[in-house]
Design an enzyme around this catalytic site. Structure first.
Site, short mmCIF file in Angstrom:
data_model
loop_
_atom_site.label_atom_id
_atom_site.label_comp_id
_atom_site.label_asym_id
_atom_site.label_seq_id
_atom_site.Cartn_x
_atom_site.Cartn_y
_atom_site.Cartn_z
N HIS A 464 0.75 -1.15 0.09
CA HIS A 464 -0.06 0.13 -0.02
C HIS A 464 0.93 1.15 -0.12
O HIS A 464 0.70 2.44 -0.66
CB HIS A 464 -1.09 0.10 1.16
CG HIS A 464 -1.64 1.44 1.29
ND1 HIS A 464 -1.13 2.37 2.17
CD2 HIS A 464 -2.89 1.54 0.79
CE1 HIS A 464 -2.24 3.53 1.96
NE2 HIS A 464 -3.05 3.15 1.28
N GLY A 773 -7.67 37.27 -15.80
CA GLY A 773 -7.21 37.18 -14.30
C GLY A 773 -8.30 36.27 -13.78
O GLY A 773 -9.61 36.76 -13.05
N CYS A 838 -3.83 34.31 -16.93
CA CYS A 838 -2.52 34.35 -16.00
C CYS A 838 -3.39 33.94 -14.72
O CYS A 838 -4.34 34.08 -14.44
CB CYS A 838 -2.12 35.87 -15.96
SG CYS A 838 -3.01 37.15 -15.54
#
Length: 885
Positions: A464, A773, A838
Site C-alpha cells: 500500500h 485574471g 494568467c
C-alpha cells in the site's frame, strides 16, 4: 412502458468497447477492464459488475437498492452459476465469489473488498472434499470470516489477528502457513464468537444474504473517510460512485502449486523494462499488498512453477500490446492454472512515466502523440524539484536500507502516526515531515499526503505504501527491515542500536532505498534525455504559447529554462514591499496633495526602473506583460497597534494622522473597492511613474543591444472608458520619454470584472491584448470571497455541488461560459487580438485544455508549472485533432 434500466452487466456482455470513457464511468475502471480483458481472451474468472449508477441511486434513496437491482443481481448470479457449473451455497458444488469496489479512477486500498464469499459451515466441508485440500478450505473460511467481519459487520481486523497470533504462539510458528487444517478449523468458532460478541448478531450462513450485505458494504465504502480524503487530495469527482464487481473466486491458498501476486509490466519507479512484481505461494491476494508476509520477486517464480511463469510472461506482452501503457495487474495461480483478476494503468513516478512513454515510442508500440498523452501533466512537478547532493551523500552512511519504492529526496522530522502528521501540517503548512510506520494502511492517506516522504519497516514494492506514494509523487522507502518502530514510545531503533525519537530529523532517498540521519543538502534537478525528448514532442504539437508569472529576474530566468515563452504577468506591487521602497510608498499614501504624491513617487521610480531592466534582460527577445498597480492602498499600511506606533515615529507624523488615513482607506469589501485601474484613474500620477519606469528601462536595455518587448497591462477594467484614460496616459509618457516610434510596446487589459467580459467587443476595439485574471473573475462571477470561500467550498466539492474548487480549476460551465462569450465578442471587433490567461489556473491541466478549446493564444503560470502547462497544451491540441479525425 419505459424500458427497464440495466444496472448489472456480465463481463462478457459489454463487448469490445469496454475500455472507453463511457463504460469506465458506467462500470468503474475495474469493471470496464475485466470486461475488456474477457473480450481480449485473457484468463479472467467470470463475473458481473453492478454499475456506478446503482451506487448513486443507492445513496439517493437513503442507502436502499433502487427498484430492479436485486432482481438483476439474482439473474446475473444465476447466469454466473450456469457458466461455472457451480452454485452459491450448494455444499456439493459450491460457488464462491469476491466482491470488489471500482470507481472510474483507481483508488488503491481506499474502498472495500470481500473474498471467499459463499463460505459457511457446510460449503467449507464440500469444498474440502472437492479439492481434497482440507487445509486450503478451512484457511479460506477463516479468512472470509475475518474480512466479512471487518468490512461488513464492523468488527476490527486487529481483534481477529489477536486470536490468530495467540494460536500461532501456542503452536510455536511464525507464519499462517505453519498452521495445519485442524488449527484453522479450531479458529472458526473463535472467530464466529468474536463476531457475535462485537456485532451483536451471528455470522450469516446464507450466501445470498452474505452477497447483499457485501454489496451494501462496498457501496457504503464510497463515502468512507479515507475514500473522501483520497478524492479530495487527487481532485476526483465526488459524485461518480463505485461499481461493484462480483467475480468467481480462484484460490491461491490451495498449497505449494497455488499462489497470488501483483505485478507491473515495467518498473513503475524507474520505467525500466523489467518484470516488476511480487508473489506468495499458498496465499490470497490481500496477503501481498498488506505486507503481513514478505513476498518474493516475480522472476523467482521461474524456479518454482516454470510453466506458469512462461504463461505470465505472455500476459505481460498481451497486456502492453492491448493497452499500450504500463499495466498493474493482479494474478492468482490455482493448482498450476494462471488467472488474471484485474488490470489497470499502473501508477508510476514522473521519471518512470516519461521514460516509459519515450521507450514505448522507440519500440514502435505507440506514436509520439500517444507518448505525450500517456504522461499526466501534473506529474512533471515531481521532476522539477530538488534531489540530494551526490557529493554530500558520499559523506554519510545509511542507517536503514529498504526497497526503493518511490524515488525522490525528502528531509523532515519523524512522526509516527498519520494523525500527527496531518495535525502538524495543518498547524504549519511549511512543516517538513517524514511519516514512519511499521506499515501503512488506507487509513493513513491524510498523513501520507501531509508528509514529505514515507518510511515503512514492512511491505514490498507493491505494498500500500509503495503504490500510494508513487501515485502522490512522494519519496518512499518500504520494507526497511533493519529498523524497529515503537509507536507508543515514539521511537525507532536501528540494528546498530541507535535510537531516533519523534521529531528527530532524517533524510530519505526513495530512488536508492536508503535513509540517513540528519539533513542532507539538496540540489536543483538537471534536465535532458527522455524529459527533453518528450517536451520536444509536446512543443511540436501544441498551438498555445506558455508564459510565466514572474516578478524578478531570478524567477524569469528559471521559467525561461523551463521553456517559458515570455512573462504573462509581472506584478509590480510585489516590488513595493521591499524595506527601502515601502517607506516611499507610504509617504505617497500619506501625502496631502498631488505634489506630495509625485515627490514620493520620484523616489520609487529608480527602483521600479531597475526591476524592469533586470526582467527585460532575463527575457531578452520575449514579451513581458507588466501589470500596473493593482491592490488597494491600505495593504501598504500596518494594522497592528504596535506597528502603527513604530511607523508614526519613523515617518515623523502623528499617530492620529496615521490612524485617520488608515480609517479613511478602510473598505468593507476591498476586493471590490478602490484598486486596480480605479487608482490610476483617480491618481494618474501613480501609473504615470510606473509607465515612465517601463519605457526608460526599455530604452536603456535596448541601447545595450538587447530586445525588450514590454506589454503594459491595465488591471480591473470594467468599462472601456477606464481603459482609454490609462491608455492615453501611457501613450503620452511614451512620447515624453522618447519611446514612441523606438520601442515595440503594446497596451492591453485584464479581464477580471464580469462587465468587461460582457463588453469585450468595446474594449477589444481599443486594446492590443486581453488577459483573463481568473481568480478575480471567479470571485466576482460566483459571488465568492476568495479569502472566505474555503470554509464551505471543501464541502461543496465533497457533495458534488462543484466538481473541483473553482479557484483551483476553472468553473467551465459558469466562469468558463463567460470567458467564451468574451473571446467570441472580442474577436468580432478585433479578429487578431491576442487573448491569454494568467494566474495559477494557467498551470492547471484541465484549465489549460479548456483555454485551448475556447481559442486562447497563451496561458501563464508560475515557473515550476511551465512544463506542466506545455504538456497539457500539447495534449489538448492532440485530443482536438483526434476528435476531428
Amino acid at each position: 412502458m419505459s424500458e427497464k434500466k440495466q444496472y448489472v452487466f456480465l463481463f462478457d456482455e459489454v463487448g469490445e468497447n469496454a475500455n472507453t470513457q463511457e463504460w469506465i464511468f458506467r462500470l468503474g475502471n475495474k469493471g470496464a477492464q475485466l470486461a475488456e480483458m474477457t473480450n481480449a481472451g485473457l484468463p479472467v474468472p467470470q463475473g458481473f459488475t453492478i454499475s456506478t449508477e446503482g451506487c448513486n441511486e443507492f445513496y439517493e434513496q437513503g442507502r436502499k437498492w433502487p427498484d430492479g437491482l436485486e432482481e438483476q443481481v439474482g439473474e446475473k448470479l444465476k447466469a454466473l452459476e450456469k457458466k461455472t457449473g457451480k452454485e452459491l451455497g450448494n455444499p456439493e458444488n459450491p460457488l464462491f465469489v469476491s466482491v470488489r469496489s471500482g470507481s472510474y479512477v483507481s483508488m488503491p486500498g481506499m474502498m472495500d473488498t470481500v473474498l471467499n464469499l459463499g463460505m459457511n459451515d457446510k460449503t467449507v466441508e464440500g469444498f474440502a472434499k472437492l479439492t481434497k485440500n482440507e487445509r486450503g478450505a478451512w484457511d479460506s473460511y477463516r479468512r472470509f470470516i475475518t474480512m466479512f467481519g471487518d468490512v461488513v459487520m464492523d468488527v476490527k481486523h486487529a481483534k481477529f489477528e489477536e486470536i490468530l497470533d495467540r494460536v500461532k504462539e501456542e503452536k510455536g510458528v511464525e507464519d499462517d502457513t505453519g498452521l495445519d487444517a485442524e488449527d484453522l478449523k479450531a479458529l472458526v468458532p473463535k472467530y464466529k464468537e468474536l463476531v457475535r460478541k462485537e456485532a451483536g448478531k451471528d455470522f450469516p450462513q446464507d450466501g445470498w444474504e452474505q452477497l447483499k450485505m457485501s454489496i451494501d458494504a462496498v457501496f457504503g465504502s464510497w463515502n468512507n473517510p479515507r475514500a473522501i480524503s483520497y478524492r479530495r487530495i487527487n481532485n476526483l469527482k465526488g459524485d461518480a460512485g463505485t461499481g461493484v464487481n462480483v467475480q468467481a473466486m480462484v484460490f491461491g491458498n490451495m498449497g505449494e502449486t497455488s499462489g497470488t501476486g501483483v505485478s507491473f509490466t515495467r518498473n513503475p519507479a524507474t520505467g525500466e523494462k523489467e518484470h516488476y512484481g511480487e508473489y506468495l505461494i499458498n496465499a490470497q491476494g490481500e496477503d501481498v499488498v498488506a505486507g503481513i508476509r514478505t513476498p518474493k520477486p516475480v522472476d523467482s517464480l521461474k524456479e518454482v512453477l516454470p510453466d506458469v511463469y512462461g504463461e505470465l510472461l505472455e500476459v505481460y506482452d498481451k497486456l502492453e500490446k492491448h493497452y499500450k501503457d504500463l499495466q498493474d495487474f493482479e494474478f492468482t495461480i490455482e493448482n498450476k492454472k494462471l488467472y488474471v483478476l484485474q488490470t489497470r494503468n499502473g501508477k508510476r513516478t514522473a521519471h518512470a512515466a516519461v521514460k516509459i512513454a519515450v521507450d514505448m515510442e522507440e519500440e514502435g508500440l505507440i506514436s509520439k502523440e500517444r507518448a505525450v498523452l500517456n504522461v499526466k501533466p501534473e506529474q512533471l512537478d515531481q521532476l522539477l524539484h530538488k534531489q540530494f547532493d551526490q557529493e554530500a551523500l558520499k559523506e554519510v552512511k545509511a542507517f536503514a536500507t529498504g526497497i526503493n519504492a518511490s524515488p525522490g529526496a525528502a528531509v523532515g522530522k519523524i512522526v509516527f502516526t498519520a494523525e500527527k502528521a496531518k495535525e502538524m501540517k495543518d498547524a504549519n503548512p511549511k512543516e517538513k515531515l517524514i511519516l514512519v510506520r511499521v506499515e501503512t494502511s488506507p487509513e493513513d492517506i491524510e498523513g501520507m499526503h501531509a508528509a514529505q516522504g514515507i518510511l515503512t519497516a514492512r511491505g514490498g514494492a507493491t505494498s500500500h505504501a509503495a503504490v500510494v506514494a508513487r501515485g502522490m509523487g512522494k519519496p518512499c522507502v518500504a520494507g526497511a527491515g533493519g529498523i524497529s518502530i515503537n509507536e507508543k514510545a515514539g521511537e525507532m531503533k536501528t540494528k546498530s542500536g541507535e535510537t531516533f525519537k519523534e521529531f528527530d530529523v532524517i533524510s530519505l532517498d526513495g530512488g536508492i532505498g536508503q535513509v540517513f540521519k540528519g539533513e542532507i543538502a539538496l540540489v536543483e534537478p538537471e534536465f535532458g534525455g527522455d524529459f527533453a525528448t518528450l517536451m520536444g514532442w509536446a512543443d511540436s504539437f501544441r498551438t498555445m504559447k506558455v508564459k510565466t508569472n514572474a516578478d524578478n529576474p531570478k524567477d524569469a530566468k528559471l521559467a525561461r529554462d523551463f521553456g517559458a515563452e515570455g512573462i504573462g504577468l509581472c506584478r509590480t506591487e510585489h516590488m513595493f514591499f521591499e524595506p527601502e521602497r515601502i517607506k516611499a510608498v507610504r509617504e505617497m499614501i500619506l501625502a496631502e496633495d498631488e505634489e506630495g504624491r509625485r515627490k514620493a513617487l520620484d523616489k520609487i521610480l529608480p527602483f521600479q526602473k531597475e526591476d524592469f531592466k533586470g526582467i527585460f534582460e532575463a527575457m531578452d527577445g520575449l514579451p513581458v506583460v507588466i501589470r500596473l498597480l493593482d491592490p488597494p492602498l491600505h495593504e501598504f499600511l500596518p494594522k497592528e497597534n504596535k506597528d502603527i506606533k513604530e511607523l508614526a515615529a519613523e515617518m515623523s507624523v502623528s499617530e492620529e494622522k496615521l490612524r485617520a488615513k488608515i480609517a479613511e482607506l478602510h473598505e468593507f469589501n476591498p476586493m471590490l473597492g478602490f484598486r486596480g485601474c480605479r487608482l490610476g484613474v483617480v491618481y494618474p500620477e501613480i501609473n504615470e511613474m510606473q509607465v515612465k519606469a517601463i519605457f526608460e528601462a526599455t530604452l536603456e536595455v535596448q541601447a545595450a543591444g538587447k530586445k525588450p518587448l514590454p506589454e503594459i497591462e491595465v488591471p480591473l477594467v470594467g468599462k472601456r472608458e477606464e481603459f482609454l484614460k490609462i491608455k492615453a496616459l501611457a501613450k503620452k509618457v511614451a512620447v515624453e520619454t522618447g519611446a514612441e516610434g523606438k520601442v515595440d510596446y503594446r497596451i492591453g487589459t485584464m479581464i477580471e470584472v464580469p462587465r468587461a467580459a460582457l463588453t469585450a467587443d468595446e474594449i477589444a476595439a481599443e486594446a492590443d491584448f486581453l488577459s483573463f485574471g481568473t481568480n478575480d473573475l471567479t470571485q466576482m462571477t460566483c459571488g465568492f470571497s476568495r479569502d472566505d470561500a474555503g470554509k464551505f467550498l471543501v464541502h461543496y466539492v465533497q457533495m458534488g455541488v462543484y466538481e473541483m474548487d473553482p479557484f483551483q480549476s476553472i468553473d467551465q460551465t459558469g466562469v468558463g461560459k463567460l470567458m467564451k462569450i468574451c473571446v467570441e465578442s472580442a474577436r468580432k471587433t478585433n479578429p487578431k487580438i491576442e487573448i491569454g490567461i494568467c494566474g495559477e489556473h494557467g498551470g492547471e491541466p484541465k484549465s489549460v485544455e479548456f483555454c485551448h478549446n475556447i481559442g486562447l493564444n497563451d496561458v501563464s503560470c508560475s515557473p515550476f508549472r511551465v512544463p506542466i502547462a506545455r504538456l497539457a497544451a500539447a495534449q489538448a491540441a492532440i485530443r482536438e485533432k483526434q476528435k476531428k479525425e
